[in-house]
Design an enzyme around this catalytic site. Structure first.
Site, PDB file in Angstrom:
ATOM      1  N   GLY A  93     -13.089  -4.403   1.597  1.00 43.30           N
ATOM      2  CA  GLY A  93     -14.167  -4.179   1.225  1.00 43.30           C
ATOM      3  C   GLY A  93     -14.777  -3.651   0.012  1.00 43.30           C
ATOM      4  N   LYS A 137     -18.587 -18.975   2.023  1.00 40.37           N
ATOM      5  CA  LYS A 137     -19.512 -18.667   3.026  1.00 40.37           C
ATOM      6  C   LYS A 137     -20.398 -18.320   2.217  1.00 40.37           C
ATOM      7  CE  LYS A 137     -19.104 -19.398   7.794  1.00 40.37           C
ATOM      8  NZ  LYS A 137     -19.283 -18.181   9.568  1.00 40.37           N
ATOM      9  N   GLY A 172      -8.100 -10.913  -1.207  1.00 39.53           N
ATOM     10  CA  GLY A 172      -6.424 -11.255  -0.741  1.00 39.53           C
ATOM     11  C   GLY A 172      -6.178 -12.911  -0.605  1.00 39.53           C
ATOM     12  N   ARG A 229       0.433  -1.160  -0.494  1.00 40.58           N
ATOM     13  CA  ARG A 229       0.042  -0.305   0.192  1.00 40.58           C
ATOM     14  C   ARG A 229       0.960   1.892   0.003  1.00 40.58           C
ATOM     15  NH1 ARG A 229      -4.480  -2.026   4.401  1.00 40.58           N
ATOM     16  NH2 ARG A 229      -6.254  -3.157   2.525  1.00 40.58           N
TER      17      ARG A 229
END
Length: 397
Positions: free
Chosen positions: A374, A198, A351, A41
């Site tokens: 996100g 999930k 990731g 970053r």
């Protein structure tokens, strides 16, 4: 999607002598001793900073780090290690300024790093009074932190309302250009690869993308849930049996528009989740009660390769198997190499996805790799990102 760009302001000479406030995302991982373990970053933030400096601006860079307590700066919350690494990358000293909200001394051609912005009271709550105080520090506000674009905070949203000029830095602009090309005006067929453990955590993404895409490839635990939804045995595999109706609804939506959700016809199973677990390839209908599905099989991979080869646009989020263990990495390797060989515009994020891209050495062949987490997922869902929304609002201002 229209917004002002830092590159355009620099090219037109608008930055010379101006006070430029850059909101970067320098939230990097550190070990217990405070050493940076991954400076991706920080390196990604350098082009915006260098562009502003070379254009003759007085540059202030702000970022958060971790989750500090507002109103105090503890040693572990300080950006001191980031200032040191940023200085190494830029080849110059980077002074770190604390207590900067009420004023910062910086001359044209100079650069300062502002201490952890989340230590300021009101940052997380997007306090308007704080945002107005910060906006007075600069002539031009630059948001180059797409990774925080889904959060409305004083340095990501509030300041952009009050600064004289609000624009996107090169990293933010590149993310928006790539995501816009992939989802707002895609070349067809549009293929989405959504994988993870999930269904529940990505249900809203699956539902939103089902309205947009031509093919929805599911993988990992999500694929196991979809297999169970069509009546296939999944043994002891990771799945959410309470989400079967939701999986069926996604498949029905895709079928109604002549799209597809390819269900694995063969899988690779093991008896335990272990790097040393033996891998066995089976037809999907032959999974035993004590089997755990850890990857798709070669026939399933071949079917996905054909879909990917014909794609015009590909959006990839998540590996299709437990690729960390080589014996269960065949499916993810096949997907990665197929995307790399495709002529489609491809964008990948997350990731685990980036880890797979790096493992199989296909990064140069991916059109765009998003470093956001996100914010990337919320854009896929079709949500409005506050930091992006305000930049588009300020486009004509």
């Amino acid at each position: 999607m229209q917004f002002k760009r830092l590159s355009d302001l620099a090219a037109s000479g608008h930055l010379k002598g101006k006070r430029v406030f850059i909101r970067s995302d320098l939230n990097v991982p550190q070990d217990d001793a405070g050493h940076i373990t991954d400076d991706t970053r920080i390196r990604a933030s350098v082009p915006a900073i260098r562009l502003a400096l070379e254009a003759g601006a007085a540059v202030m860079v702000a970022s958060h780090l971790g989750r500090p307590t507002e109103g105090e700066v503890k040693p572990e919350d300080s950006l001191a290690p980031i200032a040191k690494r940023l200085g190494e990358l830029l080849g110059r000293d980077v002074p770190l300024k604390a207590g900067w909200v009420d004023g910062v001394a910086v001359a044209p051609g100079e650069l300062v790093l502002l201490e952890n912005c989340r230590c300021n009271k009101g940052e997380k709550k997007n306090d308007d009074a704080l945002a107005q105080r910060i906006a007075k520090l600069c002539d031009i506000y630059v948001n180059d932190a797409f990774g925080t674009a889904h959060r409305a905070e004083a340095t990501t949203h509030g300041i952009a309302k009050h600064a004289a000029i609000a624009c996107a830095g090169p990293l933010m602009a590149a993310e928006l250009d790539a995501l816009g090309a992939a989802l707002l005006a895609p070349k067809r067929p549009l293929v989405a690869i959504v994988a993870g453990s999930k269904v529940s955590t990505k249900l809203s993404i699956l539902q939103a993308l089902a309205d947009k895409v031509d093919h929805m490839i599911v993988g990992g635990g999500i694929a196991n849930t979809f297999m169970a939804a069509v009546g296939l045995p999944i043994g002891k595999s990771l799945a959410e049996l309470e989400m079967l109706d939701e999986a069926r609804a996604v498949m029905a939506k895709m079928k109604a528009k002549n799209g597809s959700v390819p269900i694995p016809v063969d899988v690779v199973v093991g008896k335990e989740f272990s790097a040393s677990a033996a891998a066995t390839t089976k037809d999907a209908k032959d999974v035993a009660p004590d089997d755990m599905i850890f990857d798709i099989g070669p026939k399933s991979a071949q079917a996905l390769e054909a879909i990917i080869a014909a794609a015009g646009t590909i959006v990839w989020n998540g590996p299709v198997g437990v690729f960390e263990f080589d014996q269960f990495g065949g499916g993810t390797r096949a997907v990665a190499t197929a995307i790399a060989a495709s002529q489609a515009f491809s964008i990948a994020g997350g990731g685990d996805t980036i880890a797979a891209i790096n493992k199989y050495g296909v990064a140069p062949q991916i059109s765009y790799i998003s470093t956001a987490g996100g914010a990337f997922l919320e854009f896929l869902e079709g949500k409005t990102l506050p930091a992006v929304d305000i930049l588009t609002q300020r486009f004509a201002a």
